[in-house]
Design a protein around this motif. Structure first.
Motif, short mmCIF file in Angstrom:
data_model
loop_
_atom_site.label_atom_id
_atom_site.label_comp_id
_atom_site.label_asym_id
_atom_site.label_seq_id
_atom_site.Cartn_x
_atom_site.Cartn_y
_atom_site.Cartn_z
N LEU A 1 38.23 44.98 38.35
CA LEU A 1 38.01 44.91 39.79
C LEU A 1 39.28 45.37 40.50
O LEU A 1 40.38 45.02 40.09
CB LEU A 1 37.67 43.48 40.20
N THR A 2 39.11 46.15 41.57
CA THR A 2 40.24 46.59 42.38
C THR A 2 40.00 46.22 43.84
O THR A 2 38.91 45.76 44.21
CB THR A 2 40.45 48.11 42.27
N GLU A 3 41.02 46.41 44.67
CA GLU A 3 41.03 46.15 46.10
C GLU A 3 41.21 44.65 46.39
O GLU A 3 40.41 43.81 45.96
CB GLU A 3 39.77 46.67 46.80
N ASN A 4 42.26 44.35 47.14
CA ASN A 4 42.64 42.96 47.37
C ASN A 4 41.54 42.07 47.96
O ASN A 4 41.37 40.95 47.49
CB ASN A 4 43.89 42.90 48.25
N PRO A 5 40.82 42.50 49.00
CA PRO A 5 39.78 41.60 49.53
C PRO A 5 38.77 41.16 48.46
O PRO A 5 38.37 40.01 48.41
CB PRO A 5 39.12 42.42 50.64
N ALA A 6 38.37 42.11 47.61
CA ALA A 6 37.41 41.79 46.56
C ALA A 6 38.05 40.90 45.49
O ALA A 6 37.43 39.92 45.03
CB ALA A 6 36.89 43.08 45.92
N ILE A 7 39.27 41.23 45.09
CA ILE A 7 39.95 40.46 44.05
C ILE A 7 40.21 39.03 44.51
O ILE A 7 39.97 38.06 43.78
CB ILE A 7 41.26 41.14 43.64
N LEU A 8 40.71 38.88 45.73
CA LEU A 8 41.02 37.55 46.24
C LEU A 8 39.76 36.70 46.34
O LEU A 8 39.77 35.51 45.98
CB LEU A 8 41.71 37.66 47.60
N ARG A 9 38.69 37.28 46.81
CA ARG A 9 37.44 36.50 46.91
C ARG A 9 36.91 36.15 45.53
O ARG A 9 36.41 35.04 45.31
CB ARG A 9 36.39 37.29 47.70
N TYR A 10 37.04 37.07 44.58
CA TYR A 10 36.55 36.79 43.24
C TYR A 10 37.34 35.64 42.60
O TYR A 10 36.74 34.74 41.98
CB TYR A 10 36.64 38.04 42.36
N ILE A 11 38.66 35.68 42.73
CA ILE A 11 39.48 34.60 42.18
C ILE A 11 39.05 33.26 42.78
O ILE A 11 38.89 32.26 42.07
CB ILE A 11 40.97 34.86 42.44
N ALA A 12 38.86 33.26 44.11
CA ALA A 12 38.48 32.02 44.79
C ALA A 12 37.11 31.53 44.35
O ALA A 12 36.90 30.33 44.12
CB ALA A 12 38.51 32.23 46.30
N ARG A 13 36.16 32.44 44.21
CA ARG A 13 34.80 32.05 43.82
C ARG A 13 34.72 31.68 42.35
O ARG A 13 33.93 30.83 41.95
CB ARG A 13 33.82 33.17 44.14
N ARG A 14 35.54 32.33 41.52
CA ARG A 14 35.55 32.04 40.09
C ARG A 14 36.14 30.65 39.81
O ARG A 14 35.80 30.01 38.83
CB ARG A 14 36.35 33.09 39.34
N HIS A 15 37.02 30.22 40.71
CA HIS A 15 37.67 28.92 40.55
C HIS A 15 37.46 28.09 41.83
O HIS A 15 38.41 27.83 42.57
CB HIS A 15 39.16 29.10 40.27
N PRO A 16 36.23 27.67 42.09
CA PRO A 16 35.96 26.94 43.33
C PRO A 16 36.72 25.63 43.44
O PRO A 16 36.99 25.15 44.54
CB PRO A 16 34.44 26.70 43.28
N GLU A 17 37.09 25.06 42.29
CA GLU A 17 37.83 23.79 42.31
C GLU A 17 39.19 23.93 42.98
O GLU A 17 39.78 22.94 43.43
CB GLU A 17 37.99 23.26 40.88
N ALA A 18 39.72 25.15 43.07
CA ALA A 18 41.03 25.37 43.70
C ALA A 18 40.95 25.35 45.22
O ALA A 18 41.98 25.27 45.90
CB ALA A 18 41.64 26.68 43.22
N GLY A 19 39.74 25.46 45.78
CA GLY A 19 39.56 25.39 47.22
C GLY A 19 40.18 26.56 47.97
O GLY A 19 40.65 26.38 49.10
N LEU A 20 40.15 27.75 47.39
CA LEU A 20 40.79 28.91 48.02
C LEU A 20 39.87 29.69 48.94
O LEU A 20 40.33 30.58 49.65
CB LEU A 20 41.34 29.84 46.93
N TRP A 21 38.56 29.38 48.89
CA TRP A 21 37.60 30.05 49.78
C TRP A 21 36.98 28.97 50.67
O TRP A 21 36.40 28.02 50.17
CB TRP A 21 36.53 30.79 48.99
#
Length: 215
Positions: free
Chosen positions: A65-85
């Motif tokens: 995956l490339t592009e920061n908006p996509a990467i940042l959202r993916y990280i947040a959604r992949r790890h919902p327990e971190a509360g990043l989204w």
């Protein structure tokens, strides 16, 4: 999704944002440095990973995956327990707004100074592009200052992936290209950066990249 994430980054580049986000999750990941000094990003080995020849790239097995908006959202959604989204609809919308504006407007404005050769070939035209870039960045940095003057985090009351993305540009603001006195010119943004610097995830990412923390 059992594969460990691999982040391809360059120290101090915009890949710093997902680097921080990954540290925030507490999950295992591999950080692979791409050496811009030797133009590694344009070499065949890296182009096989990201044909755009830029960072960041996030790999999960064979999936990239490339592009920061996509990467940042993916990280947040992949790890919902971190509360990043954000869960709140308005905070989610605000977070998405920041990601879109940073990637589509703020970063390209900075690139008009840092990478003016992308936009012109004649030397006089390159200098004109840089001059306009400086003018535009001054306006945009002021807009960010106003946007953060309410206090709290970028999206509202809760920390999100928009915050490390904004920290990248605070860091660039104090660099040689722009040379801003961030604490004097942008005090609210600097307060935000200093609060970021208190977070262990930010400290770990900055240490790995060899960057001085906001002070």
């Amino acid at each position: 999704m059992s594969d460990t994430l691999t982040l391809y980054y360059s120290p101090g580049a915009c890949s710093l944002a997902p680097h921080i986000a990954l540290e925030e999750t507490g999950a295992a990941f591999e950080a692979v440095k791409v050496d811009f000094a030797t133009a590694e990003q344009r070499g065949g080995r890296y182009l096989a990973i990201n044909q755009k020849g830029r960072v960041p790239a996030l790999a999960e097995g064979e999936w990239v995956l490339t592009e920061n908006p996509a990467i940042l959202r993916y990280i947040a959604r992949r790890h919902p327990e971190a509360g990043l989204w954000p869960e709140d609809p308005r905070e989610e919308a605000r977070c998405a707004e920041w990601l879109a504006w940073i990637s589509s407007t703020i970063h390209p404005a900075y690139a008009h100074i840092r990478r003016a050769e992308r936009y012109a070939t004649d030397e006089a035209a390159i200098e004109s592009v840089k001059a306009k870039g400086h003018e535009t960045c001054a306006d945009l940095w002021t807009m960010i200052e106003v946007g953060l003057s309410r206090g709290g985090w970028a999206a509202g009351e809760h920390y999100s992936v928009a915050d490390p993305y904004l920290l990248v540009f605070w860091h660039w603001g104090r660099g040689q290209v722009l040379g801003y006195d961030m604490a004097r010119q942008f005090p609210s943004w600097t307060d935000h950066a200093r609060r970021m610097a208190e977070r262990p995830a930010v400290q770990r990412a900055f240490a790995r990249e060899g960057l001085p923390l906001p002070a």
